[in-house]
Motif scaffolding. Structure first.
Motif, mmCIF file in Angstrom:
data_model
loop_
_atom_site.group_PDB
_atom_site.id
_atom_site.type_symbol
_atom_site.label_atom_id
_atom_site.label_comp_id
_atom_site.label_asym_id
_atom_site.label_seq_id
_atom_site.Cartn_x
_atom_site.Cartn_y
_atom_site.Cartn_z
ATOM 1 N N GLY A 72 -26.381 24.493 13.136
ATOM 2 C CA GLY A 72 -27.887 24.768 12.960
ATOM 3 C C GLY A 72 -28.829 23.761 13.400
ATOM 4 O O GLY A 72 -28.328 22.630 13.598
ATOM 5 N N ALA A 73 -30.180 24.034 13.392
ATOM 6 C CA ALA A 73 -31.298 22.994 13.659
ATOM 7 C C ALA A 73 -31.133 21.812 12.936
ATOM 8 O O ALA A 73 -31.180 20.759 13.423
ATOM 9 N N ASP A 74 -31.020 22.040 11.540
ATOM 10 C CA ASP A 74 -31.015 20.878 10.714
ATOM 11 C C ASP A 74 -29.906 20.014 10.830
ATOM 12 O O ASP A 74 -29.755 18.655 10.844
ATOM 13 N N VAL A 75 -28.414 20.625 11.128
ATOM 14 C CA VAL A 75 -27.559 19.852 11.354
ATOM 15 C C VAL A 75 -27.704 18.912 12.767
ATOM 16 O O VAL A 75 -27.226 17.808 12.874
ATOM 17 N N ASN A 76 -28.407 19.497 13.851
ATOM 18 C CA ASN A 76 -28.438 18.781 14.972
ATOM 19 C C ASN A 76 -29.359 17.677 14.360
ATOM 20 O O ASN A 76 -29.360 16.593 15.135
ATOM 21 N N VAL A 77 -30.462 17.977 13.886
ATOM 22 C CA VAL A 77 -31.572 16.763 13.626
ATOM 23 C C VAL A 77 -30.606 15.599 12.906
ATOM 24 O O VAL A 77 -30.826 14.496 13.026
ATOM 25 N N ALA A 78 -30.040 16.075 11.861
ATOM 26 C CA ALA A 78 -29.239 14.915 11.116
ATOM 27 C C ALA A 78 -28.265 14.292 11.932
ATOM 28 O O ALA A 78 -28.339 12.946 11.885
ATOM 29 N N ALA A 79 -27.551 14.829 12.986
ATOM 30 C CA ALA A 79 -26.619 13.989 13.939
ATOM 31 C C ALA A 79 -27.361 13.177 14.723
ATOM 32 O O ALA A 79 -27.104 12.065 15.229
#
Length: 148
Positions: A72-79
């Protein structure tokens, strides 16, 4: 992690634990290895591990091995936040810092704002910050490129 304080404490503990590792002689030729003391205190000893944190709600799916995949988007931002960190640095999004300060953590930290940065695949700039346990506040990192 259930709370941002737990995530940041984990990162702090990991960075401090890396200082105490006895790295095998084979690691001496690794580019990411660094040893440095300032005023009698260790700032670097061994591999430099970068870390990052963002807060949000991931989508959780079970893969064919019945293990959880977080997407998801938040996982992408975290990475992408982690990807902006240098070895030995902990980068966090402004959302993490906001929640961290609201929670009034019991630990002390060094904090440096990095400004709004561009993250691949993210339409808007994201505010980034660098945090470290006070014991490592002498570490110096390159500046993260801003949003253009």
């Amino acid at each position: 992690f259930e709370a941002v304080t737990n995530a940041i404490e984990f990162c702090f503990d990991a960075q401090l634990t890396l200082l105490e590792c006895d790295w095998p002689p084979e690691f001496e030729s690794v580019d990411a290895l660094q040893r440095e003391e300032v005023d009698g205190r260790k700032l670097w000893n061994g591999l430099r591990v970068r870390m990052g944190a963002h807060v949000g709600e991931p989508d959780v799916h079970l893969n064919k091995h019945l293990q959880a995949d977080y997407i998801g988007a938040d996982v992408n931002v975290a990475a992408r936040v982690e990807g902006k960190a240098a070895g030995g640095q902990i980068c966090i999004s402004g959302f993490v810092l906001d929640r961290l300060l609201l929670s009034r953590p019991t630990f002390k930290m060094h904090h440096a704002p990095l400004g709004q940065v561009s993250l691949k695949g993210i339409a808007v700039g994201v505010e980034l910050h660098s945090v470290l346990p006070l014991e490592l506040s002498g570490r110096i990192f390159a500046v993260v490129p801003p949003v253009y």
